[in-house]
Write a protein that holds these residues in place. Structure first.
Motif, PDB file in Angstrom:
ATOM      1  N   VAL A  95       0.839  -1.200   0.000  1.00 20.72           N
ATOM      2  CA  VAL A  95       0.000   0.000   0.000  1.00 20.72           C
ATOM      3  C   VAL A  95       0.874   1.251   0.000  1.00 20.72           C
ATOM      4  CG1 VAL A  95      -1.765   1.316   1.246  1.00 20.72           C
ATOM      5  CG2 VAL A  95      -1.848  -1.193   1.239  1.00 20.72           C
ATOM      6  N   ALA A  96       0.608   2.154  -0.951  1.00 23.00           N
ATOM      7  CA  ALA A  96       1.305   3.441  -1.016  1.00 23.00           C
ATOM      8  C   ALA A  96       0.271   4.557  -0.963  1.00 23.00           C
ATOM      9  CB  ALA A  96       2.122   3.542  -2.295  1.00 23.00           C
ATOM     10  N   VAL A  97       0.600   5.635  -0.238  1.00 23.46           N
ATOM     11  CA  VAL A  97      -0.319   6.761  -0.094  1.00 23.46           C
ATOM     12  C   VAL A  97       0.430   8.076  -0.308  1.00 23.46           C
ATOM     13  CG1 VAL A  97      -1.847   5.538   1.496  1.00 23.46           C
ATOM     14  CG2 VAL A  97       0.034   6.904   2.411  1.00 23.46           C
ATOM     15  N   GLY A  98      -0.315   9.096  -0.706  1.00 22.99           N
ATOM     16  CA  GLY A  98       0.272  10.422  -0.877  1.00 22.99           C
ATOM     17  C   GLY A  98      -0.824  11.467  -0.905  1.00 22.99           C
ATOM     18  N   HIS A  99      -0.436  12.714  -0.663  1.00 19.70           N
ATOM     19  CA  HIS A  99      -1.411  13.806  -0.663  1.00 19.70           C
ATOM     20  C   HIS A  99      -1.794  14.199  -2.083  1.00 19.70           C
ATOM     21  CE1 HIS A  99      -1.157  14.501   3.632  1.00 19.70           C
ATOM     22  NE2 HIS A  99       0.162  14.489   3.557  1.00 19.70           N
ATOM     23  N   ARG A 100      -3.039  14.652  -2.210  1.00 15.79           N
ATOM     24  CA  ARG A 100      -3.488  15.238  -3.480  1.00 15.79           C
ATOM     25  C   ARG A 100      -3.082  16.703  -3.531  1.00 15.79           C
ATOM     26  NH1 ARG A 100      -9.659  15.077  -5.949  1.00 15.79           N
ATOM     27  NH2 ARG A 100      -9.226  16.401  -7.746  1.00 15.79           N
ATOM     28  N   ASP A 101      -3.269  17.373  -2.405  1.00 17.22           N
ATOM     29  CA  ASP A 101      -2.809  18.750  -2.259  1.00 17.22           C
ATOM     30  C   ASP A 101      -2.677  19.046  -0.765  1.00 17.22           C
ATOM     31  OD1 ASP A 101      -5.455  19.118  -1.379  1.00 17.22           O
ATOM     32  OD2 ASP A 101      -6.093  19.978  -3.284  1.00 17.22           O
ATOM     33  N   THR A 102      -2.066  20.175  -0.451  1.00 14.66           N
ATOM     34  CA  THR A 102      -1.935  20.629   0.930  1.00 14.66           C
ATOM     35  C   THR A 102      -2.268  22.116   0.952  1.00 14.66           C
ATOM     36  OG1 THR A 102       0.398  21.251   0.736  1.00 14.66           O
ATOM     37  CG2 THR A 102      -0.067  18.957   1.327  1.00 14.66           C
ATOM     38  N   ARG A 103      -2.138  22.727   2.093  1.00 17.74           N
ATOM     39  CA  ARG A 103      -2.432  24.166   2.198  1.00 17.74           C
ATOM     40  C   ARG A 103      -1.509  25.004   1.316  1.00 17.74           C
ATOM     41  NH1 ARG A 103      -5.818  25.254   6.516  1.00 17.74           N
ATOM     42  NH2 ARG A 103      -6.085  23.545   8.008  1.00 17.74           N
ATOM     43  N   THR A 104      -0.363  24.439   0.979  1.00 17.31           N
ATOM     44  CA  THR A 104       0.593  25.193   0.162  1.00 17.31           C
ATOM     45  C   THR A 104       0.432  24.971  -1.345  1.00 17.31           C
ATOM     46  OG1 THR A 104       2.227  23.421   0.386  1.00 17.31           O
ATOM     47  CG2 THR A 104       2.305  25.194   2.020  1.00 17.31           C
ATOM     48  N   GLY A 105      -0.485  24.089  -1.743  1.00 14.54           N
ATOM     49  CA  GLY A 105      -0.715  23.881  -3.173  1.00 14.54           C
ATOM     50  C   GLY A 105      -0.768  22.414  -3.555  1.00 14.54           C
ATOM     51  N   PRO A 106      -0.660  22.115  -4.857  1.00 17.38           N
ATOM     52  CA  PRO A 106      -0.747  20.736  -5.347  1.00 17.38           C
ATOM     53  C   PRO A 106       0.328  19.842  -4.730  1.00 17.38           C
ATOM     54  CG  PRO A 106      -0.881  22.290  -7.163  1.00 17.38           C
ATOM     55  CD  PRO A 106      -0.481  23.075  -5.953  1.00 17.38           C
TER      56      PRO A 106
END
Length: 197
Positions: A95-106
């Motif tokens: 299983v791998a996970v990652g953010h789509r975006d954060t408060r600072t952008g993509p």
């Protein structure tokens, strides 16, 4: 026997053309045998050529509620891998996970939902081998009806799930859904080969 070009029927009709050999059928495409499962080795880098991603991978564990921690928001280009599960290329579901975006952008998985069946995900491991996974399908699931068994359940071959947020966004509640990429191991590249491919 079929008459030749000069032969005529009893009534003097036109000659019957000689029989032509039937064309050879095209060669059958044989499916490439799937590689054998790999021994355990931690993930180091993840690349998805179709959406121009190449990112470092860090190991993640579970919080007290049994939920997988997210990669740190101050480094939105990082990918997290569940370090207590199978390693990529090992038998089972990595299983791998990652953010789509954060408060600072993509962030790293902004365009994960654009993947199509047949695209590849390449995970370079600590042992130098690169496990190449081919995408089977991409699904978006509402977080309230997330199919844990389908996504995280055991597999009898090396498989990979890549997850990020998706669906509608609410400032208070965040994203309403998760995007899940389902893929299985189709190739193994030796050390150094992934950089050239």
């Amino acid at each position: 026997a079929t008459p030749g070009p000069a032969a005529k029927t009893a009534r003097g009709a036109a000659p019957t053309p000689a029989s032509r050999p039937s064309p050879k059928p095209p060669p059958k495409k044989t499916a490439k045998a799937l590689p054998a499962p790999l021994p355990p080795s931690p993930a180091k880098r993840l690349a998805i050529p179709a959406i121009t991603i190449e990112a470092p991978v860090i190991g993640l564990g579970l919080d007290r509620a049994g939920q997988l921690y997210s990669p740190p928001v101050d480094n939105p280009r990082l990918v997290g891998w569940y370090k207590d599960g199978p390693t990529p290329g090992e038998k089972g579901t990595a299983v791998a996970v990652g953010h789509r975006d954060t408060r600072t952008g993509p962030a790293v998985f902004l365009n994960l939902n654009a993947l199509k069946p047949g695209n590849t995900v390449r995970v370079t491991r600590e042992d130098g081998l690169t496990a190449v996974f081919t995408v089977d399908r991409v699904r978006t699931y509402d977080k309230k009806r997330f199919p844990d068994k389908e996504v995280y359940g055991p597999a009898d071959r090396p498989e990979l799930r890549v997850l990020t947020c998706g669906g509608a966004f609410d400032r208070k509640k965040g994203y309403a859904a998760n995007v899940v990429v389902f893929a299985h191991l189709t190739d193994v590249l030796p050390a150094g080969a992934a950089r050239k491919a």
